[in-house]
Write an enzyme that holds these catalytic residues in place. Sequence first.
Site: not given
Ligand SMILES: Cc1ncc(COP(=O)(O)O)c(C=O)c1O
Length: 396
Positions: A250, A253, A320
């Site tokens: 998954e 980033r 601000c």
């Molecule tokens: C369940 C789950 N999967 C995947 C991600 C994606 O993480 P990243 O953007 O660090 O790859 C997150 C992000 O926190 C998440 O909560």
Amino acid sequence: MHSYGSPLYIYSKSQIEFNWNLFEQSFESHPHLICYAVKANSNIAVLNILAKLGSGFDIVSLGELERVIAAGGDPRKCVFSGVAKNENSIKKALEYGIYCFNVESEDELARIEFVASSMNMTAPISIRVNPNVDANTHPYISTGLTENKFGVGSDIALSMYKKASSSTHLKVCGLDYHIGSQITDLSPFLEALDRALELIEKLKSENIFINHLDIGGGVGVSYNQEKTIDIKEYLNSVIERVGSLKILVEPGRSIVGDAGIFVTKVEYLKQNDLKSFAIVDGAMNDLIRPSLYDSHHQAVLIDNNSRGINDEWDIVGPVCESADFLAKNRNLTLEKGDYIAIMTAGAYGFVLSSNYNSRPRVAEVMVSGIKHSLVRKRETIESLFENEILFEDETH
Ligand SMILES: Cc1ncc(COP(=O)(O)O)c(C=O)c1O
């Protein structure tokens, strides 16, 4: 940016594709599904690029699921994470036929079973295990420790699997974990994997078999030339350990982070005995990562003309709050009207933006080769209060 205005997010289509393909190619012929974490950047143009590559999606709300579908994504390739799925979102997700619910608690499992049985359907489930592994990342984005709200420990997971496997309205499909974000070291990932594999063995001894292992996201990107994880090396080590099990991943980033920049214009320069401030038109409401996580983004002058004043600048916005900064102590030669690119802003940038100080949210632009186009219009001032209603309490 001259035609789109400032501030502005700009994304690179080819970088998004390149990053996704790094995952895809690393799997080689091993069965897998890449579920891009929509929360990192949910613009439908981004989702559409990924859908066209064949990506699946990790969603955490009905809103994200509807976005994926609007962008041409396939709901049957979606996993549904998040600790608080309500009845309506479970119902809709079942109707759309999502790939799997990543279940975060016993209560949630009971709710999913209840909704599925009321629809006379069977819900595909995976239990999110909290492996109690320290991801060595910022505490706000660490999710795999017992003190975090996510997932369940292995004992509870085991009893949930037993319950699910005896239910006619639940189908045990997988096991998942996600230990945090912006992880730059392989060892916490491998530690979490080992814990998951131990649990999978325990499940087998109870005659419970899963079809996939979802290893979550979390791969860090390089914000300040720091070394990060080699994705191929990481996935190879996972493949070596899991045997023939299908792997779900998954990433958020690592797909969009370095594919985006935030562009902001210098409005004023202000120096005192202690500090030099470059006051720009972008602010913490547009890009909150520096204020929220004290995170570092490189600041690069666009069209460097080396006029202006050379100094160590704090790049601050119009909001601000003293926490309203985008970068601190940056050696730059600046003059009013310059544009600064805040680098690696494609993930958790626009999605975390707000209207604080009644600031319209900024525009987003996609670039591909020499083509560029608007993928989200800048909000108007009027739109900020169009849902608000005057309170009339006078009696006539
Ligand atoms: C369940 C789950 N999967 C995947 C991600 C994606 O993480 P990243 O953007 O660090 O790859 C997150 C992000 O926190 C998440 O909560």
